[in-house]
Motif scaffolding. Structure first.
Motif, PDB file in Angstrom:
ATOM      1  N   ALA A 117       0.857  -1.191   0.000  1.00 52.42           N
ATOM      2  CA  ALA A 117       0.000   0.000   0.000  1.00 52.42           C
ATOM      3  C   ALA A 117       0.890   1.236   0.000  1.00 52.42           C
ATOM      4  N   ALA A 158      -0.143   4.009  -1.708  1.00 58.92           N
ATOM      5  CA  ALA A 158      -0.990   5.166  -2.025  1.00 58.92           C
ATOM      6  C   ALA A 158      -1.118   6.088  -0.825  1.00 58.92           C
ATOM      7  N   VAL A 202      -3.761   7.575   0.515  1.00 64.71           N
ATOM      8  CA  VAL A 202      -5.235   7.569   0.483  1.00 64.71           C
ATOM      9  C   VAL A 202      -5.745   8.689   1.388  1.00 64.71           C
ATOM     10  N   ASP A 211      -7.689  10.383   4.134  1.00 63.32           N
ATOM     11  CA  ASP A 211      -8.263   9.807   5.356  1.00 63.32           C
ATOM     12  C   ASP A 211      -9.707  10.255   5.558  1.00 63.32           C
ATOM     13  N   THR A 250     -12.658   7.886   5.429  1.00 61.99           N
ATOM     14  CA  THR A 250     -12.709   6.908   4.331  1.00 61.99           C
ATOM     15  C   THR A 250     -12.422   5.530   4.938  1.00 61.99           C
ATOM     16  N   GLN A 251     -12.661   4.500   4.152  1.00 61.89           N
ATOM     17  CA  GLN A 251     -12.307   3.159   4.651  1.00 61.89           C
ATOM     18  C   GLN A 251     -10.789   3.023   4.628  1.00 61.89           C
ATOM     19  N   ASP A 252     -10.229   2.444   5.660  1.00 60.41           N
ATOM     20  CA  ASP A 252      -8.783   2.208   5.678  1.00 60.41           C
ATOM     21  C   ASP A 252      -8.505   0.917   4.892  1.00 60.41           C
ATOM     22  N   ILE A 253      -8.024   1.094   3.672  1.00 61.68           N
ATOM     23  CA  ILE A 253      -7.847  -0.052   2.757  1.00 61.68           C
ATOM     24  C   ILE A 253      -6.801  -1.013   3.320  1.00 61.68           C
ATOM     25  N   LEU A 254      -5.705  -0.446   3.793  1.00 64.01           N
ATOM     26  CA  LEU A 254      -4.615  -1.288   4.293  1.00 64.01           C
ATOM     27  C   LEU A 254      -5.045  -2.067   5.546  1.00 64.01           C
ATOM     28  N   GLY A 311       3.010  -1.981   4.296  1.00 64.69           N
ATOM     29  CA  GLY A 311       2.397  -0.658   4.292  1.00 64.69           C
ATOM     30  C   GLY A 311       3.455   0.431   4.342  1.00 64.69           C
ATOM     31  N   PHE A 312       3.014   1.667   4.191  1.00 60.12           N
ATOM     32  CA  PHE A 312       3.889   2.826   4.309  1.00 60.12           C
ATOM     33  C   PHE A 312       3.410   3.671   5.489  1.00 60.12           C
ATOM     34  N   LEU A 330       3.949   7.641   7.216  1.00 62.43           N
ATOM     35  CA  LEU A 330       4.546   8.976   7.179  1.00 62.43           C
ATOM     36  C   LEU A 330       4.317   9.560   8.559  1.00 62.43           C
ATOM     37  N   LYS A 377       1.855   1.058  13.994  1.00 59.26           N
ATOM     38  CA  LYS A 377       0.943   1.002  12.828  1.00 59.26           C
ATOM     39  C   LYS A 377       1.047  -0.361  12.158  1.00 59.26           C
ATOM     40  N   LYS A 404      -2.209  -2.789  12.031  1.00 61.95           N
ATOM     41  CA  LYS A 404      -2.842  -3.116  10.741  1.00 61.95           C
ATOM     42  C   LYS A 404      -2.500  -4.537  10.279  1.00 61.95           C
TER      43      LYS A 404
HETATM   44  N1  CTP Z   1      -3.901   3.697   3.936  1.00 62.88           N
HETATM   45  C1  CTP Z   1      -4.928   3.024   3.290  1.00 62.88           C
HETATM   46  N2  CTP Z   1      -6.212   3.506   3.372  1.00 62.88           N
HETATM   47  C2  CTP Z   1      -6.489   4.639   4.041  1.00 62.88           C
HETATM   48  C3  CTP Z   1      -5.440   5.337   4.703  1.00 62.88           C
HETATM   49  C4  CTP Z   1      -4.160   4.835   4.626  1.00 62.88           C
HETATM   50  O1  CTP Z   1      -4.685   1.986   2.653  1.00 62.88           O
HETATM   51  N3  CTP Z   1      -7.728   5.092   4.084  1.00 62.88           N
HETATM   52  C5  CTP Z   1      -2.533   3.131   3.901  1.00 62.88           C
HETATM   53  C6  CTP Z   1      -1.528   3.927   3.136  1.00 62.88           C
HETATM   54  O2  CTP Z   1      -1.460   3.502   1.778  1.00 62.88           O
HETATM   55  C7  CTP Z   1      -0.231   3.614   3.880  1.00 62.88           C
HETATM   56  C8  CTP Z   1      -0.678   3.378   5.294  1.00 62.88           C
HETATM   57  O3  CTP Z   1      -2.093   3.115   5.226  1.00 62.88           O
HETATM   58  O4  CTP Z   1       0.337   2.406   3.420  1.00 62.88           O
HETATM   59  C9  CTP Z   1      -0.406   4.447   6.284  1.00 62.88           C
HETATM   60  O5  CTP Z   1      -1.074   5.614   6.051  1.00 62.88           O
HETATM   61  P1  CTP Z   1      -0.939   6.847   7.086  1.00 62.88           P
HETATM   62  O6  CTP Z   1      -1.770   7.954   6.543  1.00 62.88           O
HETATM   63  O7  CTP Z   1       0.482   7.100   7.427  1.00 62.88           O
HETATM   64  O8  CTP Z   1      -1.569   6.254   8.364  1.00 62.88           O
HETATM   65  P2  CTP Z   1      -2.993   6.232   8.915  1.00 62.88           P
HETATM   66  O9  CTP Z   1      -3.312   4.807   9.202  1.00 62.88           O
HETATM   67  O10 CTP Z   1      -3.924   6.936   8.008  1.00 62.88           O
HETATM   68  O11 CTP Z   1      -2.826   6.958  10.301  1.00 62.88           O
HETATM   69  P3  CTP Z   1      -2.453   8.482  10.661  1.00 62.88           P
HETATM   70  O12 CTP Z   1      -2.800   9.330   9.467  1.00 62.88           O
HETATM   71  O13 CTP Z   1      -3.271   8.746  11.835  1.00 62.88           O
HETATM   72  O14 CTP Z   1      -0.987   8.463  10.958  1.00 62.88           O
END
Ligand code: CTP
Length: 401
Positions: free
Chosen positions: A277, A279, A281, A283, A308-312, A326-327, A329, A341, A345
């Motif tokens: 993952a 992308a 995405v 949030d 949004t739905q958390d795809i990962l 996953g990635f 940031l 994280k 996940k």
């Molecule tokens: N990701 C995803 N779907 C989402 C949000 C994030 O698949 N709706 C995936 C990203 O592709 C990435 C990872 O989750 O691989 C981490 O995203 P990040 O934004 O750093 O973490 P979040 O889980 O959204 O948490 P936060 O923003 O609170 O740090």
């Protein structure tokens, strides 16, 4: 295995050069992209027009462009040509060319390409039997093998001199088969399917406006190209980006929103071996999308957002046999937050993007990462091009089995 590969063919001046159009044809038939460089003496044995027509690319034999038609000659950039190639085949390789290669002589374009090449080099010698057997030639070939070049040994048979013995260039069909089996051996992801998400998602406010982010998609596309280069079939689910791919083992699925990305991912997820993952995405998305453009005179004082739905996270939840990466940031407590994280996940590993380096991250061509395994083992890497980062990431994944 040759599909999408960039093959540089170097033709030197021996009678076997008349067989090189067949090599080009076979490579093109296998889906390779072919460019040809010739030594000046090779021009006596096969025409550049034939090779240019079959390869669908200009053929070069001099350091400056042959038909630029301009006042000032243009440079045939040997460095660019050599670095373009995924593999460099020198066929036929004469005794003279082999000797020059072994001693770093550089008096023609083919040799300059050889000395600049970073890719695997394959050498198909062709010469008369006594020349082939001569200790000087044998020692030059051994030297090339020591450099890591792969020698396709000459074959027994009738030679142009009328003599019979070892010196014939390996047949074009055999050369191409050997290239393929070499690539297969060095394709650790052969037979595997890799799913990658890339780019941003756009969450619509009305038909013309959206909430998005600055993700360029470069990291995800670099991962897709690297997976394909390692022999995988790739499904690349990409949000809107300026990136493109022409690699035919990458199936590009274009989406706009997080919801579309979610649907596209779970159409494939159950059957893939590795999922990444990458992308960015969104949030949050607007709770309601206006059906018509919101007019200024109507006004807009706030936008209600929902997650949004958390795809990962869902990939982690549904994980069976897949290796899931996953990635993350993070801006503070980077390692702790990324490791948490990874566990939350249900990932096998997570790539922490550092924002501490000005050149790294969104939009740019470089990235600085730490690869963290699920039980906490860390591998920190220097600032590198996203292509090199993709290579590091897959090396880690392959090592983890
Ligand atoms: N990701 C995803 N779907 C989402 C949000 C994030 O698949 N709706 C995936 C990203 O592709 C990435 C990872 O989750 O691989 C981490 O995203 P990040 O934004 O750093 O973490 P979040 O889980 O959204 O948490 P936060 O923003 O609170 O740090």
């Amino acid at each position: 295995m040759l599909s999408g590969k960039k093959v540089l063919l170097g033709v030197s001046g021996g009678i076997a050069a008349y067989k090189t159009p067949l090599i080009v044809r076979l490579l093109i038939k296998q889906g390779a992209e072919v460019r040809v460089v010739m030594t000046p003496s090779a021009l006596d044995f096969v025409t550049p027009l034939t090779l240019a027509t079959l390869s669908q690319n200009p053929v070069h034999s001099t350091f400056t462009a042959e038909t630029s038609g301009e006042d000032h000659p243009r440079w045939n950039n040997h460095v660019e040509l050599a670095l373009w190639a995924d593999l460099f085949l020198i066929a036929p390789a004469t005794s003279n060319t082999i000797s020059a290669m072994a001693h770093a002589r550089c008096n023609n374009l083919l040799l300059a390409c050889y000395l600049s090449a970073q890719c695997p080099v394959f050498v198909a010698p062709a010469m008369d039997l006594d020349m082939y057997a001569h200790p000087a030639n044998q020692s030059n070939m051994a030297k090339l093998a020591e450099f890591g070049n792969v020698i396709f040994p000459a074959q027994d048979g009738f030679l142009a001199s009328g003599l019979e013995g070892k010196g014939r260039m390996m047949e074009p069909q055999d050369i191409v088969e050997r290239l393929e089996s070499h690539l297969a051996k060095n394709a650790p992801l052969r037979g595997k399917t890799v799913l990658i998400t890339a780019g941003p998602t756009y969450e619509a406010i009305d038909p013309v406006r959206f909430i998005g982010n600055h993700s360029s998609g470069k990291m995800g596309y670099a991962l897709a190209e690297e997976a394909a280069a390692l022999g995988a079939n790739v499904i690349l689910v990409s949000g809107p980006t300026a990136q493109t791919t022409e690699t035919n083992t990458i199936k590009l699925v274009e989406v706009i929103s997080a919801a579309e990305m979610y649907t596209a991912v779970f159409e494939h997820y159950h059957k893939v071996d590795i999922a990444i993952a990458a992308a960015a995405v969104a949030d949050f998305k607007p709770q309601d999308k206006a059906n018509q453009k919101i007019k200024k005179n109507v006004g807009l004082s706030n936008i209600s957002l929902v997650e949004t739905q958390d795809i990962l996270a869902e990939m982690g939840h549904q994980k069976k046999h897949q290796f899931l990466l996953g990635f993350a940031l993070e801006t503070e407590n980077e390692i702790e937050n990324a490791t948490a994280k990874c566990q939350k996940k249900n990932l096998d590993a997570i790539v922490l993007n550092s924002l501490n380096d000005k050149e790294a991250g969104f939009g740019g061509d470089k990235n600085k990462i730490t690869f963290i395994e699920k039980e906490g083992t860390k591998h920190a890497f220097e600032l590198k091009s996203k292509t090199a980062v993709a290579r590091d990431i897959f090396q880690q994944i392959i090592q983890l089995g």
